[in-house]
Design a protein around this motif. Sequence first.
Motif, mmCIF file in Angstrom:
data_model
loop_
_atom_site.group_PDB
_atom_site.id
_atom_site.type_symbol
_atom_site.label_atom_id
_atom_site.label_comp_id
_atom_site.label_asym_id
_atom_site.label_seq_id
_atom_site.Cartn_x
_atom_site.Cartn_y
_atom_site.Cartn_z
ATOM 1 N N HIS A 1 24.673 2.921 -20.207
ATOM 2 C CA HIS A 1 24.602 1.515 -20.596
ATOM 3 C C HIS A 1 24.940 1.308 -22.075
ATOM 4 O O HIS A 1 25.100 0.164 -22.522
ATOM 5 C CB HIS A 1 23.201 0.952 -20.314
ATOM 6 C CG HIS A 1 22.900 0.796 -18.849
ATOM 7 N ND1 HIS A 1 23.096 -0.380 -18.163
ATOM 8 C CD2 HIS A 1 22.430 1.675 -17.940
ATOM 9 C CE1 HIS A 1 22.758 -0.217 -16.892
ATOM 10 N NE2 HIS A 1 22.347 1.028 -16.735
ATOM 11 N N LEU A 2 25.028 2.379 -22.835
ATOM 12 C CA LEU A 2 25.318 2.284 -24.263
ATOM 13 C C LEU A 2 26.820 2.304 -24.512
ATOM 14 O O LEU A 2 27.558 3.011 -23.819
ATOM 15 C CB LEU A 2 24.686 3.457 -25.010
ATOM 16 C CG LEU A 2 23.168 3.627 -24.911
ATOM 17 C CD1 LEU A 2 22.750 4.914 -25.612
ATOM 18 C CD2 LEU A 2 22.453 2.432 -25.514
ATOM 19 N N PRO A 3 27.299 1.557 -25.511
ATOM 20 C CA PRO A 3 28.694 1.729 -25.923
ATOM 21 C C PRO A 3 28.930 3.186 -26.312
ATOM 22 O O PRO A 3 28.011 3.869 -26.781
ATOM 23 C CB PRO A 3 28.815 0.800 -27.140
ATOM 24 C CG PRO A 3 27.705 -0.195 -26.977
ATOM 25 C CD PRO A 3 26.585 0.544 -26.310
ATOM 26 N N PRO A 4 30.153 3.690 -26.104
ATOM 27 C CA PRO A 4 30.403 5.129 -26.295
ATOM 28 C C PRO A 4 29.953 5.698 -27.637
ATOM 29 O O PRO A 4 29.338 6.770 -27.668
ATOM 30 C CB PRO A 4 31.922 5.229 -26.117
ATOM 31 C CG PRO A 4 32.240 4.145 -25.130
ATOM 32 C CD PRO A 4 31.334 3.009 -25.509
ATOM 33 N N LYS A 5 30.218 5.010 -28.749
ATOM 34 C CA LYS A 5 29.828 5.582 -30.042
ATOM 35 C C LYS A 5 28.310 5.568 -30.224
ATOM 36 O O LYS A 5 27.739 6.501 -30.794
ATOM 37 C CB LYS A 5 30.529 4.847 -31.188
ATOM 38 C CG LYS A 5 31.984 5.255 -31.351
ATOM 39 C CD LYS A 5 32.546 4.868 -32.700
ATOM 40 C CE LYS A 5 33.959 5.440 -32.870
ATOM 41 N NZ LYS A 5 34.552 5.083 -34.197
ATOM 42 N N GLN A 6 27.650 4.518 -29.731
ATOM 43 C CA GLN A 6 26.186 4.523 -29.757
ATOM 44 C C GLN A 6 25.644 5.681 -28.927
ATOM 45 O O GLN A 6 24.656 6.323 -29.286
ATOM 46 C CB GLN A 6 25.639 3.209 -29.216
ATOM 47 C CG GLN A 6 25.619 2.055 -30.203
ATOM 48 C CD GLN A 6 24.877 0.858 -29.629
ATOM 49 O OE1 GLN A 6 23.930 1.006 -28.870
ATOM 50 N NE2 GLN A 6 25.321 -0.335 -29.997
#
Length: 332
Positions: free
Chosen positions: A150-155
């Motif tokens: 559910h997190l953006p890739p960099k996060q």
Amino acid sequence: MATSRLPISTAATSTSVETLLEPFRTELTGYCYRMLGSAFEAEDAVQDTFLRAWRSFERFEGRSALRTWLYRIATNVCLTMLSSVQRRVRPMDLGPAGSGTATSAGEPRPEEIWVGPVPDSRVLPEGSDPAEVVASRESVRLAFVAALQHLPPKQRAVLILREVLAWSAQEVAELLDTTVASVNSALQRARATLAAADTGGDAYQPLDDEQKTLLARYVRAFEAYDLTALTALLHEDATLSMPPVPLWLRGHDDILAWMTGTGSGCRGSRLLPVAANGLPAFGQYRPNLDGPGFHPWALILLETSAGRIARVNNFLDTDHLFPLFGLPDRLA
């Protein structure tokens, strides 16, 4: 995090590049699996990482640790892969729970959309410290890996590097070519997202007597198809899912109705234990209706909580999963 420098002037002449890279395979596969949510994509990502490292090894001057350099390459590989695919999900992410009286589980969806299982042996480095073993199992649990998606890739990369692998904010900033302030901000947002997700459950501890008893009771009840005994092991709001089909069920009544009706073909099955995602798991074989023996039906992962089963995950893509887990293609 290890910070030792590689003696690059002698390494290339004393041993092959492949020999230098191979000890990092398991931990890098674990990192890529958490990033990508797929055992198969994780192994592809590590192969790509090693290929890029091999091609550019002569330009690696040893200014950073070899491990750090490989994680930088692996992170870039994963970020590239994630830029062109949709987020992987569990059936629960696609809609509300279905009915146990449904006559079909629905049309299978493509493998590329599901968070999939992974063998412990592919992602968990061997260790003698029991606390480290438990922590490693926690970080590959199905619910945790699904929440990461559910997190953006960099996060996602920031959270894994900081919270799972215990890198410092400065080390992560250098790896991602950003600032410490940006890393800390991304980590704060990632923590907030995960706090709202359901990542609960117990890590598997094979030597725990309570867990051993629970699993033994589960195997006995399932193989005897004693649905009363089986239901008694489940939490009241337990879920049952069956990727790649989208149907999922919640609660005793619907699970019992499904296993009594449409799912009754599982009667007479046999279970073989495996280790997956730091969870208790089994290869399920159903009776062969066309002859003797049993044929593969599902890879079952159990998520437990407080001494009972909270989620039953049945992965039906046995053509790919059983070879991955070293399970036989039939039982006599």
